[in-house]
Design a protein around this motif. Structure first.
Motif, PDB file in Angstrom:
ATOM      1  N   SER A 620       0.863  -1.183   0.000  1.00 55.70           N
ATOM      2  CA  SER A 620       0.000   0.000   0.000  1.00 55.70           C
ATOM      3  C   SER A 620       0.899   1.232   0.000  1.00 55.70           C
ATOM      4  O   SER A 620       2.090   1.145   0.322  1.00 55.70           O
ATOM      5  N   PHE A 621       0.316   2.365  -0.349  1.00 52.31           N
ATOM      6  CA  PHE A 621       1.110   3.589  -0.507  1.00 52.31           C
ATOM      7  C   PHE A 621       0.340   4.781   0.036  1.00 52.31           C
ATOM      8  O   PHE A 621      -0.863   4.718   0.284  1.00 52.31           O
ATOM      9  N   GLY A 622       1.049   5.883   0.156  1.00 53.40           N
ATOM     10  CA  GLY A 622       0.382   7.116   0.530  1.00 53.40           C
ATOM     11  C   GLY A 622       1.368   8.232   0.786  1.00 53.40           C
ATOM     12  O   GLY A 622       2.589   8.078   0.637  1.00 53.40           O
ATOM     13  N   VAL A 645      -3.092  11.123   2.154  1.00 55.56           N
ATOM     14  CA  VAL A 645      -3.743  10.521   0.987  1.00 55.56           C
ATOM     15  C   VAL A 645      -3.235   9.086   0.875  1.00 55.56           C
ATOM     16  O   VAL A 645      -2.017   8.856   0.868  1.00 55.56           O
ATOM     17  N   HIS A 646      -4.157   8.131   0.800  1.00 57.17           N
ATOM     18  CA  HIS A 646      -3.784   6.715   0.859  1.00 57.17           C
ATOM     19  C   HIS A 646      -4.275   5.945  -0.348  1.00 57.17           C
ATOM     20  O   HIS A 646      -5.406   6.142  -0.819  1.00 57.17           O
ATOM     21  N   ASP A 647      -3.411   5.051  -0.812  1.00 56.05           N
ATOM     22  CA  ASP A 647      -3.798   3.988  -1.736  1.00 56.05           C
ATOM     23  C   ASP A 647      -3.787   2.700  -0.931  1.00 56.05           C
ATOM     24  O   ASP A 647      -2.722   2.128  -0.676  1.00 56.05           O
ATOM     25  N   PHE A 708      -8.373   9.503  -0.449  1.00 55.98           N
ATOM     26  CA  PHE A 708      -8.011   8.166  -0.937  1.00 55.98           C
ATOM     27  C   PHE A 708      -7.927   8.147  -2.461  1.00 55.98           C
ATOM     28  O   PHE A 708      -8.644   8.876  -3.148  1.00 55.98           O
ATOM     29  N   VAL A 709      -7.037   7.301  -2.935  1.00 54.88           N
ATOM     30  CA  VAL A 709      -6.975   6.935  -4.348  1.00 54.88           C
ATOM     31  C   VAL A 709      -7.205   5.435  -4.381  1.00 54.88           C
ATOM     32  O   VAL A 709      -6.358   4.650  -3.922  1.00 54.88           O
TER      33      VAL A 709
END
Length: 772
Positions: A620-622, A645-647, A708-709
């Motif tokens: 996961s990323f952000g 902001v999170h993926d 979020f994305v």
């Protein structure tokens, strides 16, 4: 669609009305109280103990000492067990310690009819010690002549690892060749992070009793099945002789992923005839005697090309483990691995990690598992390089961030999906990055503003480093609803709600028709290793999905029998079995259930259970963007705006996801600006309470923003990936980098409290020195 809905938490009403039952709400009044005697030295040996006066205190039932416990060393961390001895956790603790390794070590216990008698019994015990010199830093512990804290590690190094990675096809043999190449700019720096406490609301608490010759332990834990195993190991008895029950839990954040006092309590009840015994840590004991986040010292080096590419980097990390191994080398190893992964180097990478025993309080798992430490160091260095080179820190990160399809060269974890670049752009737009960077580029005066950022990557679960497995059980009720039974644990994060949604999605029914069993009981709950590593929606989700599909097929087979229709032409939608040909309902789920339970022709109890061994992982990323105002003369940082902001792949419950992010951002702010466990040179914790430990309050927070994305990760059961830990990771780096832009001063040590800021600003000439 049940996945993706912002449903109210399934436990919300009971929790807000006070109906939810926690460990201390469940025991009866006729319960003994156990209190622990802690050492008043940090390093040495208990030579003798006089308990005669304590035993004479009215109300004292029994006094048990370090000379009475089984001579068994056992491991305490909440890791999956390994059948391979080389991969098993370090067993370096006994129920009570003769060999004292930390200030406040557990050396005796008083069992009494009430708290007052127990306390008086503790005060009546007399102890004689042989005291040794105290080591509070890794440098002291590794120095020549330092006494071993554990005989098994005469140099006090629990473990040391070295990773050398050369990119395939690179025409070099060593990372040093890259650093020596005049075509690249080389940067070096060091960073320090501090010990912080989890500060969960509910302190560790358990009660234990015996029933039918077995030991029953009711505990506030993240890992009930692992607690059962560790109790068995600590007492040297079969694991089947132990039953562990986990009720609602008032937070853990990793601290309750450690089995510290349940084994002692289990043994105590056997010493008092199986009577129920409660053992609860005070807040001070929680600070001193449970676990904290590792302080880690980082030495970093980077070679950068003129095109903004990171050609090679080096990370040396030294972790202060404290007196006991806890999670061992795993956390600092995870830290250097995480440092390598976020920005894959073009040519080469070298990481070196040390875990060193000292006489400070022991460190263990805490939200992020080493990544908040390495992220702070790495993201500070990224901004420092960009500032020196005249680059936009955002563009520098975009240039080097992990690409889709990246495969970690040492463990094989693969980037199956990424929305990181979209996260960065979305956060930049929200904070007005380019506008504010230009506006704050040349701040002057006593009060200045700046904007900063940090990005992160984080894996999902522990495969392939450790076992990943989970089970789920679904049972049809007579009214057409279902029971969902799991070994996975709700610890305040909303797990029961998303588990219910995933079950409903897999079966085809409304989430309202899923009744989840929130209390885990190792006698009846399917096996699961518990809540840690942001693993449960990913790993347990796979088990729920598989069990739901099996259950659905069984229901449709029975429906086909009742309707004389082809099961391949049937589906479950809402509260009906429907025809996929016409879309019309053919049978109510409630009617099918009654027939299944009570039919005279074919009575069947429809259940499904599935076990998965997850042999996959993903990232996961952000990112975090922070706008701050710095009052230079008083060293005060005020966070004006902050956004994460999170993926995290596909969101199971967007509203719960937002709540997770808000909580993590709060933890990140405390880590950045105020929280630190302070020890004296004798290893004694000086601020082990919520007055002196500077936890941020609601008054210290700005409004949090969570964006979020959404990506669809092909390895996740519903396209989902980790979210529990990531929100706490990037906040400290973003705030530090905002302070850097505002003042030109980049701190290299956490927390950035007023004292450190004033010292740094004075050294930089922003505050005039007074006197010598």
């Amino acid at each position: 669609m049940e996945v993706g809905r912002s449903l109210t938490r399934v436990d919300a009403f009971d929790k807000v009305t006070g109906r939810a039952k926690y460990t201390d709400d469940l025991h009866g009044e006729a319960i003994l109280v156990a209190r622990i005697l802690h050492s008043t030295i940090a390093n040495g040996v208990v030579r003798s103990m006089d308990i005669s006066e304590a035993q004479a205190v009215p109300g004292v039932v029994k006094v048990l000492t370090c000379f009475d416990v089984p001579d068994i060393q056992y491991p305490t961390p909440g890791h999956p067990w390994s059948v391979e001895e080389a991969h098993q956790d370090v067993a370096d603790r006994k129920l009570l310690a003769i060999r004292v390794r930390i200030y406040g070590d557990d050396i005796a216990v008083v069992v009494a009819e009430n708290e007052l008698a127990a306390q008086r019994g503790l005060e009546a015990i007399r102890v004689e010690y042989e005291e040794y010199p105290v080591c509070t830093t890794p440098e002291q512990a590794m120095a020549e002549g330092a006494l071993p804290i554990h005989e098994e590690h005469p140099d006090n190094v629990l473990k040391h690892t070295l990773f050398n990675v050369i990119t395939p096809g690179a025409a070099i043999k060593d990372v040093d060749e890259v650093f020596a190449d005049p075509a690249y700019r080389v940067f070096e720096d060091h960073f320090d992070t501090q010990a912080v406490q989890h500060c969960h609301i509910e302190n560790p608490v358990s009660y234990a009793y015996m029933e039918a010759g077995r030991i029953v332990v009711v505990s506030s834990t993240q890992i009930p099945h692992i607690v059962r195993r560790v109790i068995g190991q600590a007492l040297g008895i079969g694991w089947g002789n132990i039953r562990v029950i986990k009720p609602y839990i008032g937070g853990g954040f990793g601290n309750k992923q450690e089995v510290l006092y349940e084994p002692l309590n289990a043994w105590i009840t056997t010493q008092v005839g199986g009577r129920p015994v409660k053992l609860e840590c005070t807040r001070e004991e929680t600070f001193q005697n449970t676990r904290s986040r590792h302080p880690i010292h980082f030495d970093l080096k980077a070679a950068v090309g003129p095109d903004m590419r990171l050609m090679a980097r080096e990370c040396r990390a030294v972790s202060n483990q404290g007196g006991y191994a806890s999670h061992g080398h795993a956390i600092v190893a995870n830290a250097v691995t995480g440092f390598r992964q976020t920005y894959p180097d073009v040519l080469a990478h070298r990481s070196e990690a040390w875990t060193v025993y000292t006489n400070l309080g022991s460190t263990g798992a805490m939200r992020g598992y080493g990544i908040p430490q390495c992220n702070f160091a790495g993201e500070c260095m990224m901004d420092d390089i960009a500032r020196e080179m005249g680059w936009d820190p955002l563009e520098f990160r975009l240039k080097n961030s992990m690409p889709l399809g990246y495969v970690d060269p040492t463990n094989g974890i693969t980037c199956h999906s990424t929305g990181l670049r979209d996260c960065i752009r979305k956060g930049a737009d929200f904070i007005r990055w380019r506008e504010l960077r230009e506006k704050y580029a040349h701040e002057t005066g006593a009060i200045r503003r700046g904007v900063g950022m940090a990005v992160f990557s984080y894996k999902t679960g522990v495969w392939p480093i450790s076992l990943e497995t989970s089970s789920a059980r679904i049972i049809l009720n007579q009214d057409g609803t279902v029971q969902l039974q799991l070994g996975a644990t709700e610890i305040g994060q909303g797990g029961d709600t998303v588990f219910s949604q995933m079950c409903a999605q897999a079966v085809g029914i409304p989430t309202e028709d899923v009744h989840i069993v929130s209390f885990q009981d190792t006698d009846t709950a399917p096996f699961d290793t518990g809540a840690y590593a942001s693993r449960q929606t990913y790993v347990t989700g796979k088990a729920i999905k598989r069990a739901g599909e099996i259950f659905r097929d069984k229901v449709l087979d029975y429906a086909a029998e009742l309707t004389d229709l082809d099961p391949g032409n049937l589906d479950i939608r809402g509260r009906d079995v429907v025809s996929t040909v016409s879309g019309a309902p053919v049978l109510r789920m409630a009617d099918l259930a009654m027939e299944a339970f009570y039919s005279l022709q074919h009575c069947v109890h429809i259940t499904a259970e599935a076990t998965v061994q997850c042999k996959n992982n993903t990232f996961s990323f952000g990112c975090c963007f922070a706008e701050v105002e710095v009052d230079i003369p008083v060293g005060k940082v005020r966070v004006l705006r902050i956004v994460n902001v999170h993926d995290s792949g596909r969101l199971i419950n967007p509203k719960l996801a937002e709540a997770q992010v808000h909580g993590g951002m709060s933890m990140g702010m405390g880590y950045a600006l105020s929280e630190e466990m302070k020890y004296d040179d004798k290893g004694r914790l000086l601020n082990g309470n919520l007055l002196d430990y500077k936890l941020p309050t609601a008054m210290d927070h700005p409004e949090f923003h969570a964006l979020f994305v959404e990506t669809d990760d092909p390895s996740g059961p519903f396209g989902n990936k980790s979210l529990g830990e990531p929100p706490a990771i990037p906040v400290a780096g973003a705030i530090r980098n905002a302070v850097l832009q505002a003042t030109g001063v980049g701190l290299r040590r956490l927390p950035m409290n007023p004292q450190r800021l004033v010292e740094a600003f004075t050294e930089a000439g922003l505050i005039e020195k007074v006197g010598d």
